[in-house]
Scaffold this active site. Structure first.
Site, PDB file in Angstrom:
ATOM      1  N   HIS A   1      -5.178  34.495  59.143  1.00 48.78           N
ATOM      2  CA  HIS A   1      -6.169  33.446  58.834  1.00 48.78           C
ATOM      3  C   HIS A   1      -5.822  32.210  59.664  1.00 48.78           C
ATOM      4  O   HIS A   1      -4.664  31.823  59.735  1.00 48.78           O
ATOM      5  CB  HIS A   1      -6.089  33.111  57.333  1.00 48.78           C
ATOM      6  CG  HIS A   1      -7.174  32.212  56.868  1.00 48.78           C
ATOM      7  ND1 HIS A   1      -7.180  30.856  57.110  1.00 48.78           N
ATOM      8  CD2 HIS A   1      -8.309  32.477  56.180  1.00 48.78           C
ATOM      9  CE1 HIS A   1      -8.273  30.329  56.589  1.00 48.78           C
ATOM     10  NE2 HIS A   1      -8.978  31.286  56.014  1.00 48.78           N
TER      11      HIS A   1
ATOM     12  N   CYS B   1     -12.307  32.835  60.423  1.00 51.17           N
ATOM     13  CA  CYS B   1     -12.762  31.845  59.451  1.00 51.17           C
ATOM     14  C   CYS B   1     -13.436  30.736  60.253  1.00 51.17           C
ATOM     15  O   CYS B   1     -12.759  29.837  60.779  1.00 51.17           O
ATOM     16  CB  CYS B   1     -11.612  31.307  58.610  1.00 51.17           C
ATOM     17  SG  CYS B   1     -12.175  30.038  57.459  1.00 51.17           S
TER      18      CYS B   1
ATOM     19  N   HIS C   1     -14.840  35.025  57.375  1.00 49.70           N
ATOM     20  CA  HIS C   1     -15.100  34.037  56.327  1.00 49.70           C
ATOM     21  C   HIS C   1     -16.309  33.234  56.775  1.00 49.70           C
ATOM     22  O   HIS C   1     -16.239  32.506  57.766  1.00 49.70           O
ATOM     23  CB  HIS C   1     -13.902  33.097  56.156  1.00 49.70           C
ATOM     24  CG  HIS C   1     -12.777  33.688  55.378  1.00 49.70           C
ATOM     25  ND1 HIS C   1     -11.650  32.979  55.042  1.00 49.70           N
ATOM     26  CD2 HIS C   1     -12.631  34.920  54.832  1.00 49.70           C
ATOM     27  CE1 HIS C   1     -10.839  33.759  54.332  1.00 49.70           C
ATOM     28  NE2 HIS C   1     -11.403  34.938  54.195  1.00 49.70           N
TER      29      HIS C   1
ATOM     30  N   ASP D   1     -17.452  31.407  51.532  1.00 48.61           N
ATOM     31  CA  ASP D   1     -16.272  30.638  51.187  1.00 48.61           C
ATOM     32  C   ASP D   1     -16.687  29.192  50.933  1.00 48.61           C
ATOM     33  O   ASP D   1     -17.687  28.723  51.475  1.00 48.61           O
ATOM     34  CB  ASP D   1     -15.331  30.713  52.412  1.00 48.61           C
ATOM     35  CG  ASP D   1     -13.882  30.477  52.067  1.00 48.61           C
ATOM     36  OD1 ASP D   1     -13.561  30.389  50.883  1.00 48.61           O
ATOM     37  OD2 ASP D   1     -13.077  30.390  53.012  1.00 48.61           O
ATOM     38  N   HIS D   2     -15.919  28.510  50.113  1.00 49.82           N
ATOM     39  CA  HIS D   2     -16.041  27.062  49.932  1.00 49.82           C
ATOM     40  C   HIS D   2     -17.476  26.574  49.752  1.00 49.82           C
ATOM     41  O   HIS D   2     -17.937  25.687  50.472  1.00 49.82           O
ATOM     42  CB  HIS D   2     -15.406  26.330  51.120  1.00 49.82           C
ATOM     43  CG  HIS D   2     -13.941  26.595  51.222  1.00 49.82           C
ATOM     44  ND1 HIS D   2     -13.145  26.010  52.164  1.00 49.82           N
ATOM     45  CD2 HIS D   2     -13.114  27.388  50.493  1.00 49.82           C
ATOM     46  CE1 HIS D   2     -11.906  26.429  52.013  1.00 49.82           C
ATOM     47  NE2 HIS D   2     -11.866  27.277  51.005  1.00 49.82           N
TER      48      HIS D   2
ATOM     49  N   TYR E   1     -14.285  27.904  44.874  1.00 53.23           N
ATOM     50  CA  TYR E   1     -14.729  29.246  44.488  1.00 53.23           C
ATOM     51  C   TYR E   1     -15.661  29.218  43.274  1.00 53.23           C
ATOM     52  O   TYR E   1     -15.425  29.881  42.265  1.00 53.23           O
ATOM     53  CB  TYR E   1     -13.516  30.164  44.267  1.00 53.23           C
ATOM     54  CG  TYR E   1     -12.786  30.411  45.566  1.00 53.23           C
ATOM     55  CD1 TYR E   1     -13.216  31.404  46.436  1.00 53.23           C
ATOM     56  CD2 TYR E   1     -11.733  29.597  45.965  1.00 53.23           C
ATOM     57  CE1 TYR E   1     -12.595  31.604  47.647  1.00 53.23           C
ATOM     58  CE2 TYR E   1     -11.098  29.790  47.181  1.00 53.23           C
ATOM     59  CZ  TYR E   1     -11.538  30.796  48.016  1.00 53.23           C
ATOM     60  OH  TYR E   1     -10.922  30.990  49.228  1.00 53.23           O
TER      61      TYR E   1
HETATM   62  C1  DNO Z   1      -8.818  28.940  50.948  1.00 47.75           C
HETATM   63  C2  DNO Z   1      -8.560  30.169  51.712  1.00 47.75           C
HETATM   64  C3  DNO Z   1      -7.092  30.375  52.001  1.00 47.75           C
HETATM   65  C4  DNO Z   1      -6.886  31.759  52.588  1.00 47.75           C
HETATM   66  C5  DNO Z   1      -5.454  32.054  52.944  1.00 47.75           C
HETATM   67  C6  DNO Z   1      -5.325  33.383  53.638  1.00 47.75           C
HETATM   68  O1  DNO Z   1      -9.823  28.831  50.352  1.00 47.75           O
HETATM   69  O2  DNO Z   1      -9.336  30.256  52.833  1.00 47.75           O
HETATM   70  O3  DNO Z   1      -6.397  30.259  50.811  1.00 47.75           O
HETATM   71  O4  DNO Z   1      -7.248  32.697  51.638  1.00 47.75           O
HETATM   72  O5  DNO Z   1      -4.957  31.073  53.751  1.00 47.75           O
HETATM   73  O6  DNO Z   1      -4.004  33.764  53.673  1.00 47.75           O
END
Ligand code: DNO
Length: 386
Positions: free
Chosen positions: A240, A278, A305, A346-347, A363
């Site tokens: 990531h 990501c 992501h 995500d987010h 989340y």
């Molecule tokens: C946060 C995530 C991170 C991700 C880790 C992967 O929302 O994008 O916590 O899961 O860094 O190891």
């Protein structure tokens, strides 16, 4: 791409039954109850795979199989920890879970200063305020040499902040930077940490003398050691990117820009050594053009992501809409080149009562459901254009 969702295990308030109803195909999860560094037993993995299968989905991605600090700074226990990591990977492979996301960021898993930054429409989002982050570094952590790491513009914003700072605001900053963002994903901190700042300082000390070159060598060492297991079981490892993709707290960083990604993929050129693309983390650095990076690294991208950030004047950044044209371009790139890659949103914002539910930061349920609907719409449109 496969539509996946990060689920925090049987204790998650968002259940597998709910996820099946909103079109989720694959689950992204981890054995959150096992402390970092310990082996993931096959039986524990299989409990989760069958629980997910019983709900008509599959366990698509592990996020994360955490890499302990001692592997990152090459402590004396690293070989033992790497052996444990290999056993966990083999067990995952035996259970058919073959995409593993991890990160190699020292100390901190990700960083935000504000978890409920209000939007004009009444929803709220995660937010990174550069001056508040620098304030934490200089005035709360009191890190030696911190001031020299920040530019003049940020330092003058820090000074303005200092004048109106209250103990309550300081507490909230510590809570956001150390507890609420780290507690649920990073084995270093727990939700009821007694002295988080002191703990933070001690963790930083572990990296004294570790520069970028050393961190890179430690990552190469780790990957060389685990690649044979990945080959044997067909496991794709996906690092990531660092969030945010710029130096923090004087720590070395590993995946922040084109040059880093290129180094990383060439250092261990095996196809099993790949990326979590990501778009959100990479876009938080004004130096990255995510669409260009997505196209360039599609072949080694094993997990996506879907989110995107907007960098504001002064270096603050906020999460942008999941319909941002840059995100549409990223999705288009992956739809064309790698149709089988798992993707999760995500987010997403807090909305429609999410804020009262105590979800892990970033989340939400309604916010993520809306975001998944948006990204699914983008994917369906691209498919019909083919
Ligand atoms: C946060 C995530 C991170 C991700 C880790 C992967 O929302 O994008 O916590 O899961 O860094 O190891």
């Amino acid at each position: 791409m496969e539509k996946t969702w990060r689920w925090f295990g049987p204790a998650d308030k968002i259940t597998l039954t709910m996820l099946r109803q909103i079109g989720v195909e694959g689950i992204v999860t981890a054995l959150h109850h096992i402390p970092n560094g310990e082996v993931w037993p096959l039986e524990e993995i299989e409990k989760i795979t069958s629980m997910i299968a019983d709900h008509g989905m599959r366990w698509s991605v592990v996020e994360s199989l955490p890499v302990c600090e001692a592997i990152k700074y090459a402590g004396p226990e690293r070989d033992l920890l790497i052996e444990n990591y290999k056993v966990s990977l083999a067990n995952l492979g035996k259970a058919g879970v073959k995409t593993v996301c991890y990160n190699f960021m020292p100390v901190l898993d990700w960083a935000r200063t504000d978890l409920e930054y209000p939007n004009p429409d009444g929803t709220s989002n995660l937010y990174f305020n550069r001056a508040e982050f620098a304030y934490f570094d200089i005035h709360i952590l009191k890190r030696e040499g911190a001031r020299a790491d920040w530019d003049a513009d940020t330092l003058s914003r820090v000074e303005a902040l200092r004048r109106k700072m209250t103990p309550e605001k300081e507490r909230r900053l510590i809570d956001n930077i150390v507890i609420k963002t780290q507690g649920f994903v990073n084995g270093n901190f727990s939700e009821n940490e007694e002295n988080p700042v002191e703990k933070f300082r001690n963790l930083l000390k572990l990296y004294e003398g570790i520069d970028k070159e050393a961190l890179r060598e430690n990552l190469r060492y780790f990957l060389d050691a685990i690649m044979p297991v990945c080959r044997e079981y067909g496991i794709n490892m996906c690092v990531h990117p660092d969030d945010p993709p710029m130096p923090v707290f004087g720590l070395p960083r590993i995946v922040t820009c084109d040059e880093d990604i290129e180094w990383f993929l060439n250092a261990v050129p095996a196809p099993h050594n790949g990326l979590t693309f990501c778009a959100g983390s990479l876009s938080a650095g004004a130096h990255n053009d995510v669409t260009v990076l997505a196209r360039k690294y599609a072949e080694r991208t094993h997990f996506v992501h879907a989110r995107i950030c907007t960098v504001l004047p002064g270096g603050d950044f906020r999460e942008s809409s999941h319909l941002d044209p840059r995100l549409i371009d990223v999705v288009r790139t992956f739809e064309t080149l790698r149709p089988e890659v798992p993707m999760r949103v995500d987010h997403a914002p807090l909305m429609l009562g999410d804020e009262r539910m105590g979800y892990n930061a970033g989340y939400s349920f309604h916010g993520r459901m809306l975001a998944l609907g948006m990204v699914s719409g983008i994917m369906a449109t691209i498919n019909t254009e083919k």
